[in-house]
Design an enzyme around this catalytic site. Structure first.
Site, PDB file in Angstrom:
ATOM      1  CG  ASP A   1      -8.641  -4.162  -2.698  1.00  0.00           C
ATOM      2  OD1 ASP A   1      -9.815  -3.932  -2.378  1.00  0.00           O
ATOM      3  OD2 ASP A   1      -7.930  -3.361  -3.294  1.00  0.00           O
TER       4      ASP A   1
ATOM      5  CG  HIS B   1      -2.097   0.885   1.079  1.00  0.00           C
ATOM      6  ND1 HIS B   1      -2.036   2.239   1.273  1.00  0.00           N
ATOM      7  CD2 HIS B   1      -3.367   0.602   0.707  1.00  0.00           C
ATOM      8  CE1 HIS B   1      -3.227   2.747   1.040  1.00  0.00           C
ATOM      9  NE2 HIS B   1      -4.058   1.787   0.686  1.00  0.00           N
TER      10      HIS B   1
HETATM   11  N1  ACO Z   1       4.126  -7.589  -4.757  1.00  0.00           N
HETATM   12  C1  ACO Z   1       5.480  -7.604  -4.876  1.00  0.00           C
HETATM   13  N2  ACO Z   1       6.249  -6.526  -4.676  1.00  0.00           N
HETATM   14  C2  ACO Z   1       5.662  -5.372  -4.345  1.00  0.00           C
HETATM   15  C3  ACO Z   1       4.249  -5.290  -4.203  1.00  0.00           C
HETATM   16  C4  ACO Z   1       3.486  -6.449  -4.415  1.00  0.00           C
HETATM   17  N3  ACO Z   1       2.162  -6.428  -4.303  1.00  0.00           N
HETATM   18  N4  ACO Z   1       3.924  -4.022  -3.879  1.00  0.00           N
HETATM   19  C5  ACO Z   1       5.067  -3.329  -3.822  1.00  0.00           C
HETATM   20  N5  ACO Z   1       6.117  -4.151  -4.092  1.00  0.00           N
HETATM   21  C6  ACO Z   1       7.552  -3.785  -4.064  1.00  0.00           C
HETATM   22  C7  ACO Z   1       7.947  -2.986  -5.295  1.00  0.00           C
HETATM   23  O1  ACO Z   1       8.402  -3.809  -6.340  1.00  0.00           O
HETATM   24  C8  ACO Z   1       9.029  -2.081  -4.741  1.00  0.00           C
HETATM   25  O2  ACO Z   1      10.197  -2.852  -4.622  1.00  0.00           O
HETATM   26  P1  ACO Z   1      11.665  -2.166  -4.880  1.00  0.00           P
HETATM   27  O3  ACO Z   1      11.794  -1.141  -3.789  1.00  0.00           O
HETATM   28  O4  ACO Z   1      12.631  -3.288  -4.784  1.00  0.00           O
HETATM   29  O5  ACO Z   1      11.606  -1.577  -6.256  1.00  0.00           O
HETATM   30  C9  ACO Z   1       8.570  -1.777  -3.320  1.00  0.00           C
HETATM   31  O6  ACO Z   1       7.741  -2.905  -2.940  1.00  0.00           O
HETATM   32  C10 ACO Z   1       7.741  -0.492  -3.205  1.00  0.00           C
HETATM   33  O7  ACO Z   1       6.651  -0.589  -4.108  1.00  0.00           O
HETATM   34  P2  ACO Z   1       6.098   0.638  -4.987  1.00  0.00           P
HETATM   35  O8  ACO Z   1       5.399   0.091  -6.170  1.00  0.00           O
HETATM   36  O9  ACO Z   1       7.205   1.625  -5.213  1.00  0.00           O
HETATM   37  O10 ACO Z   1       5.076   1.283  -3.974  1.00  0.00           O
HETATM   38  P3  ACO Z   1       3.887   2.219  -4.344  1.00  0.00           P
HETATM   39  O11 ACO Z   1       3.539   2.960  -3.118  1.00  0.00           O
HETATM   40  O12 ACO Z   1       4.179   3.015  -5.569  1.00  0.00           O
HETATM   41  O13 ACO Z   1       2.699   1.185  -4.749  1.00  0.00           O
HETATM   42  C11 ACO Z   1       0.827  -0.262  -4.620  1.00  0.00           C
HETATM   43  C12 ACO Z   1       1.687   0.792  -3.895  1.00  0.00           C
HETATM   44  C13 ACO Z   1       0.417   0.274  -6.008  1.00  0.00           C
HETATM   45  C14 ACO Z   1      -0.447  -0.492  -3.833  1.00  0.00           C
HETATM   46  C15 ACO Z   1       1.641  -1.555  -4.750  1.00  0.00           C
HETATM   47  O14 ACO Z   1       1.938  -2.060  -3.461  1.00  0.00           O
HETATM   48  C16 ACO Z   1       0.919  -2.648  -5.562  1.00  0.00           C
HETATM   49  O15 ACO Z   1       1.020  -2.648  -6.795  1.00  0.00           O
HETATM   50  N6  ACO Z   1       0.179  -3.588  -4.883  1.00  0.00           N
HETATM   51  C17 ACO Z   1      -0.571  -4.608  -5.579  1.00  0.00           C
HETATM   52  C18 ACO Z   1      -1.895  -4.022  -6.062  1.00  0.00           C
HETATM   53  C19 ACO Z   1      -2.876  -3.775  -4.923  1.00  0.00           C
HETATM   54  O16 ACO Z   1      -3.117  -4.619  -4.074  1.00  0.00           O
HETATM   55  N7  ACO Z   1      -3.492  -2.565  -4.977  1.00  0.00           N
HETATM   56  C20 ACO Z   1      -4.523  -2.197  -3.996  1.00  0.00           C
HETATM   57  C21 ACO Z   1      -4.018  -1.136  -3.072  1.00  0.00           C
HETATM   58  S1  ACO Z   1      -5.239  -0.791  -1.850  1.00  0.00           S
HETATM   59  C22 ACO Z   1      -6.360   0.201  -2.643  1.00  0.00           C
HETATM   60  O17 ACO Z   1      -6.107   0.909  -3.569  1.00  0.00           O
HETATM   61  C23 ACO Z   1      -7.668   0.165  -2.135  1.00  0.00           C
END
Ligand code: ACO
Length: 428
Positions: free
Chosen positions: A364, A307
């Site tokens: 979710d 998140h």
């Molecule tokens: N699975 C694997 N790795 C992940 C995940 C995941 N679900 N989420 C983040 N990471 C990793 C990234 O690859 C990144 O790694 P790095 O630092 O080595 O490059 C690190 O964790 C940080 O992730 P970011 O994408 O930079 O974080 P951001 O804040 O931009 O994204 C997000 C947040 C979009 C929610 C992300 O965690 C994601 O894509 N999750 C899966 C989709 C999801 O469940 N979305 C619902 C969110 S809740 C809502 O909107 C109601």
């Protein structure tokens, strides 16, 4: 403590005022930065940018705290009705008994939609995604209520639009469900409360009686409350920025729905179940998918994990996880993907990759398992999220308009070509 932050920029010192929130959050007010220095800030994805002050929702992602208007999400999910939370978000205070009765009455008496709306369904190909349909249906409400196009409505007109949206959204969502099944729609019943009415319109079949199960009512009420607002997320910010151009409220909410649809935002709830199903069909080994999620050459992410603002367990996920077991037990449903979800969570939370990045299950992760047990098809999950989020979007829009905020218009740093001379096509 200093009331300003000092910025040293290309030999010039500027004092920028601080804005301190009621929970002692610190913001640096840069509104005079460009006029004083010619510089702007750059923060792609707004990871460090507060777009507004707001008194609706408080969220501390490090501590796993979520409160609406000061009330904890745990208290609201345990004690409130969704209509009470909607009133709280939009009006700022919990309703008194009389205010609640008036609000409830108004909502119950605006549930019908114009019969012409049914014609819109004829244009959509069978099986098209209900989120696209929902966006169009909500936007089309502005055609049925053209007075909503007035960018400066008086208070009564504004309240009427808000009541219409809250009351008609469940009718429209149930219509989408019925139309996607090819079934006749079920009309709203004003004697039923909001959640019961929605369940009746969704699950009743014209040919049979339908008894509203109190376990469904309780589960739906809780899920809607847990989704009701989440401060300046992607869809709420979209609603605010569209509203800042004084677009009508129906268009603003339609824009919020479009933003919510994305799999990185609300669309994740559909993707979670699809992922859990894929793991099950693949033999149920969660570790294999954890390895995929960790592999930088593989675009796969664990859906429902991570998140932008929670770097601790999402408090909504904790509540849902607890309810999930409870509801499935009460309904006597045994869903094998629940075991896979738990195994996946356990394995991920013990893995350094997820621990270091503070990736926890989000709202979710478990919600889809409950929706599925209730009988909703997977494509409806994000639509249900939108139904819950509606009062939050309205509250965010209303706050922005009440504060008379200017049109949202970020700056950029241009990195393209500097001026070049035109060359004739034959000479290029
Ligand atoms: N699975 C694997 N790795 C992940 C995940 C995941 N679900 N989420 C983040 N990471 C990793 C990234 O690859 C990144 O790694 P790095 O630092 O080595 O490059 C690190 O964790 C940080 O992730 P970011 O994408 O930079 O974080 P951001 O804040 O931009 O994204 C997000 C947040 C979009 C929610 C992300 O965690 C994601 O894509 N999750 C899966 C989709 C999801 O469940 N979305 C619902 C969110 S809740 C809502 O909107 C109601």
């Amino acid at each position: 403590m200093s009331e300003t932050a000092r910025l040293s920029l290309q030999g010039k010192e500027v004092d920028l005022p601080l804005i301190i929130g009621s929970e002692n959050e610190v913001g640096i007010d840069i509104s005079s930065l460009r006029s004083e220095t010619g510089a702007v800030t750059v923060d792609v994805g707004y990871k460090n940018t507060g777009s507004t002050t707001s008194s609706i929702t408080y969220l501390d992602g490090e501590a796993g705290i979520l409160r609406h208007r000061g009330y904890s999400i745990e208290d609201l999910a345990e004690n409130a009705t969704f209509m009470e939370v909607a009133y709280l978000l939009i009006n700022g205070e919990l309703p008194t008994q009389q205010e609640y009765e008036d609000w409830d009455y108004q909502i119950r008496h605006h549930t019908l939609v114009n019969e012409d709306m049914e014609n819109i369904f004829k244009a959509w190909p069978t099986g098209s995604h209900p989120m696209g349909q929902l966006t169009a249906m909500i936007s089309s409400l502005s055609s049925f209520y053209p007075e909503s196009l007035n960018p400066n409505p008086n208070e009564e007109d504004q309240h009427r639009t808000i009541r219409r949206l809250i009351a008609k959204m469940p009718t429209i969502v149930a219509m989408l469900h019925k139309k996607n099944l090819g079934h006749p729609i079920i009309y709203p019943k004003n004697k039923l409360d909001y959640v019961s009415n929605f369940l009746n319109m969704t699950f009743k079949n014209v040919t049979e009686d339908y008894e509203i199960d109190p376990i469904f009512v309780e589960a739906m009420n809780k899920l809607l409350i847990l989704h009701a607002d989440h401060e300046q997320n992607c869809s709420a910010s979209t609603v605010r920025i569209v509203g800042s151009a004084h677009s009508n409220l129906y268009a603003c909410i339609a824009a919020g729905i479009a933003a919510l649809w994305g799999p990185l935002h609300g669309g994740a709830n559909q993707k979670v179940i699809e992922m859990l199903e894929a793991i099950r069909e693949d033999g149920g080994d969660a570790r294999k998918f954890i390895a995929k999620a960790k592999d930088k050459n593989d675009p796969f992410r664990l859906m429902g994990f991570g998140h932008r603002v929670y770097k601790n367990y999402d408090p909504r996920a904790l509540i849902i996880k607890k309810s999930c077991d409870d509801i499935l037990n009460k309904l006597g449903v045994k869903d094998p993907v629940l075991d896979i979800a738990k195994q996946l969570e356990e394995t991920a939370l013990a893995d350094d990759y997820f621990v270091e990045r503070k990736l926890f299950p989000n709202v979710d992760f478990y919600s889809g398992i409950i929706y599925r047990a209730m009988g909703f098809p997977v494509e409806m999950f994000t639509v249900l999220f939108a139904l819950g989020r509606l009062p939050g979007w309205i509250a965010q829009w209303k706050e922005m308009r009440d504060q008379n905020q200017p049109i949202g218009r970020p700056r950029q740093i241009y990195t393209g070509h500097v001026k070049r001379d035109w060359t004739a096509r034959a000479l290029r």
